[in-house]
Design a protein around this motif. Structure first.
Motif, PDB file in Angstrom:
ATOM      1  N   PRO A 253      -9.220   0.712 -14.932  1.00  0.00           N
ATOM      2  CA  PRO A 253     -10.559   1.306 -15.004  1.00  0.00           C
ATOM      3  C   PRO A 253     -10.509   2.758 -14.532  1.00  0.00           C
ATOM      4  N   LYS A 254     -11.321   3.601 -15.123  1.00  0.00           N
ATOM      5  CA  LYS A 254     -11.301   5.029 -14.816  1.00  0.00           C
ATOM      6  C   LYS A 254     -11.573   5.342 -13.359  1.00  0.00           C
ATOM      7  N   ASP A 255     -12.382   4.507 -12.686  1.00  0.00           N
ATOM      8  CA  ASP A 255     -12.770   4.824 -11.314  1.00  0.00           C
ATOM      9  C   ASP A 255     -11.758   4.376 -10.269  1.00  0.00           C
ATOM     10  N   GLU A 256     -10.655   3.780 -10.666  1.00  0.00           N
ATOM     11  CA  GLU A 256      -9.671   3.371  -9.668  1.00  0.00           C
ATOM     12  C   GLU A 256      -8.256   3.819 -10.048  1.00  0.00           C
ATOM     13  N   VAL A 257      -8.178   4.961 -10.644  1.00  0.00           N
ATOM     14  CA  VAL A 257      -6.903   5.429 -11.171  1.00  0.00           C
ATOM     15  C   VAL A 257      -5.878   5.661 -10.066  1.00  0.00           C
ATOM     16  N   GLU A 258      -6.212   6.381  -9.033  1.00  0.00           N
ATOM     17  CA  GLU A 258      -5.225   6.751  -8.026  1.00  0.00           C
ATOM     18  C   GLU A 258      -5.480   6.080  -6.677  1.00  0.00           C
ATOM     19  N   PHE A 259      -4.423   6.045  -5.868  1.00  0.00           N
ATOM     20  CA  PHE A 259      -4.537   5.513  -4.519  1.00  0.00           C
ATOM     21  C   PHE A 259      -5.393   6.451  -3.679  1.00  0.00           C
ATOM     22  N   SER A 260      -6.343   5.895  -2.969  1.00  0.00           N
ATOM     23  CA  SER A 260      -7.128   6.643  -1.989  1.00  0.00           C
ATOM     24  C   SER A 260      -7.789   5.648  -1.059  1.00  0.00           C
TER      25      SER A 260
ATOM     26  N   LEU B  96       0.834  -1.209   0.000  1.00  0.00           N
ATOM     27  CA  LEU B  96       0.000   0.000   0.000  1.00  0.00           C
ATOM     28  C   LEU B  96       0.866   1.255   0.000  1.00  0.00           C
ATOM     29  N   THR B  97       1.933   1.231   0.789  1.00  0.00           N
ATOM     30  CA  THR B  97       2.825   2.392   0.860  1.00  0.00           C
ATOM     31  C   THR B  97       3.523   2.606  -0.478  1.00  0.00           C
ATOM     32  N   GLY B  98       3.997   1.533  -1.089  1.00  0.00           N
ATOM     33  CA  GLY B  98       4.611   1.649  -2.409  1.00  0.00           C
ATOM     34  C   GLY B  98       3.633   2.182  -3.432  1.00  0.00           C
ATOM     35  N   ALA B  99       2.375   1.746  -3.348  1.00  0.00           N
ATOM     36  CA  ALA B  99       1.346   2.232  -4.270  1.00  0.00           C
ATOM     37  C   ALA B  99       1.073   3.712  -4.049  1.00  0.00           C
ATOM     38  N   LYS B 100       0.929   4.118  -2.804  1.00  0.00           N
ATOM     39  CA  LYS B 100       0.645   5.517  -2.488  1.00  0.00           C
ATOM     40  C   LYS B 100       1.740   6.431  -3.029  1.00  0.00           C
ATOM     41  N   TYR B 101       2.992   6.035  -2.836  1.00  0.00           N
ATOM     42  CA  TYR B 101       4.118   6.879  -3.250  1.00  0.00           C
ATOM     43  C   TYR B 101       4.601   6.555  -4.663  1.00  0.00           C
ATOM     44  N   LYS B 102       3.871   5.698  -5.360  1.00  0.00           N
ATOM     45  CA  LYS B 102       4.170   5.346  -6.752  1.00  0.00           C
ATOM     46  C   LYS B 102       5.608   4.870  -6.927  1.00  0.00           C
ATOM     47  N   SER B 103       6.082   4.137  -5.937  1.00  0.00           N
ATOM     48  CA  SER B 103       7.430   3.589  -6.004  1.00  0.00           C
ATOM     49  C   SER B 103       7.352   2.188  -6.601  1.00  0.00           C
ATOM     50  N   GLU B 104       7.614   2.113  -7.893  1.00  0.00           N
ATOM     51  CA  GLU B 104       7.544   0.829  -8.585  1.00  0.00           C
ATOM     52  C   GLU B 104       8.540  -0.166  -8.005  1.00  0.00           C
ATOM     53  N   ALA B 105       9.760   0.287  -7.724  1.00  0.00           N
ATOM     54  CA  ALA B 105      10.776  -0.611  -7.187  1.00  0.00           C
ATOM     55  C   ALA B 105      10.340  -1.160  -5.829  1.00  0.00           C
ATOM     56  N   GLU B 106       9.884  -0.297  -4.948  1.00  0.00           N
ATOM     57  CA  GLU B 106       9.451  -0.736  -3.617  1.00  0.00           C
ATOM     58  C   GLU B 106       8.292  -1.719  -3.723  1.00  0.00           C
TER      59      GLU B 106
ATOM     60  N   ALA C  71      -4.531   2.284   4.935  1.00  0.00           N
ATOM     61  CA  ALA C  71      -5.014   3.106   3.818  1.00  0.00           C
ATOM     62  C   ALA C  71      -5.432   4.491   4.290  1.00  0.00           C
ATOM     63  N   GLU C  72      -6.103   4.564   5.432  1.00  0.00           N
ATOM     64  CA  GLU C  72      -6.516   5.867   5.954  1.00  0.00           C
ATOM     65  C   GLU C  72      -5.299   6.700   6.353  1.00  0.00           C
ATOM     66  N   LEU C  73      -4.332   6.079   7.006  1.00  0.00           N
ATOM     67  CA  LEU C  73      -3.117   6.796   7.391  1.00  0.00           C
ATOM     68  C   LEU C  73      -2.384   7.316   6.152  1.00  0.00           C
ATOM     69  N   LEU C  74      -2.269   6.489   5.124  1.00  0.00           N
ATOM     70  CA  LEU C  74      -1.590   6.907   3.899  1.00  0.00           C
ATOM     71  C   LEU C  74      -2.362   7.991   3.154  1.00  0.00           C
ATOM     72  N   ASP C  75      -3.679   7.905   3.157  1.00  0.00           N
ATOM     73  CA  ASP C  75      -4.500   8.857   2.414  1.00  0.00           C
ATOM     74  C   ASP C  75      -4.640  10.198   3.129  1.00  0.00           C
ATOM     75  N   ARG C  76      -4.670  10.165   4.471  1.00  0.00           N
ATOM     76  CA  ARG C  76      -4.981  11.378   5.227  1.00  0.00           C
ATOM     77  C   ARG C  76      -3.880  11.818   6.189  1.00  0.00           C
ATOM     78  N   SER C  77      -2.804  11.084   6.249  1.00  0.00           N
ATOM     79  CA  SER C  77      -1.676  11.361   7.156  1.00  0.00           C
ATOM     80  C   SER C  77      -2.046  11.237   8.627  1.00  0.00           C
TER      81      SER C  77
END
Length: 165
Positions: free
Chosen positions: A52-59, A4-14, A109-115
């Protein structure tokens, strides 16, 4: 949590490095593929497939919408191992495992999305997990891998893994 953290920060390697560990821990491909990653920094989409258009970004909302059903489905299909001398009902063991995993997923997910997390999320997760030490560990893991993900991104460290199958 690390995926989840790698997805949020778009770190492909991680993300890609930890897919193998997630698989080893029993996370199925459907759950991994359901993690909302959006368009990656390299300009590609996950596995070269359009999202799919409705799941483009992490949230948080996309995690709830995309991952929870996959995680629940995975628990319906798998068999939770229980000690044969334990009188615990296998269905109860499955329910508790699913409840624990969903709680961790939603907290992360909530921590990553909202800090941060709401008091309700904190209390509910603590009730399921039992004490603060697990919440401290989850928070520390997210903080550490956020740092790692950003570092990998800044220095353009590419994923050495082939696209997920």
């Amino acid at each position: 949590v690390i995926l989840l953290t790698g997805a949020k920060y778009k770190s492909e390697a991680e993300f890609d490095i930890h897919v193998k560990e997630a698989r080893r821990a029993g996370v199925g491909w459907d759950v991994i593929h359901s993690i909302p990653r959006g368009k990656l920094l390299s300009g590609t989409t996950v596995g070269g497939r359009p999202l799919p258009k409705d799941e483009v970004e992490f949230s948080l909302e996309n995690v709830k919408k995309c991952m929870i059903p996959m995680l629940e489905n995975e628990h319906e299909e798998c068999k939770v191992q229980v000690d044969e001398t334990d009188t615990t009902n296998i269905e109860e063991a499955r329910r508790r495992t699913k409840e624990r995993e969903v709680s961790i997923l939603l907290f992360a997910a909530e921590l990553l999305d909202r800090s941060t997390v709401t008091d309700e999320t904190y209390a509910q997760t603590k009730e399921v997990l039992g004490d603060d030490s697990v919440l401290v560990e989850i928070t520390a893991i997210i903080g550490y891998y956020a740092y790692v993900g950003m570092t990998l991104n800044v220095f353009r460290i590419p994923s050495a893994m082939p696209p997920m199958s």
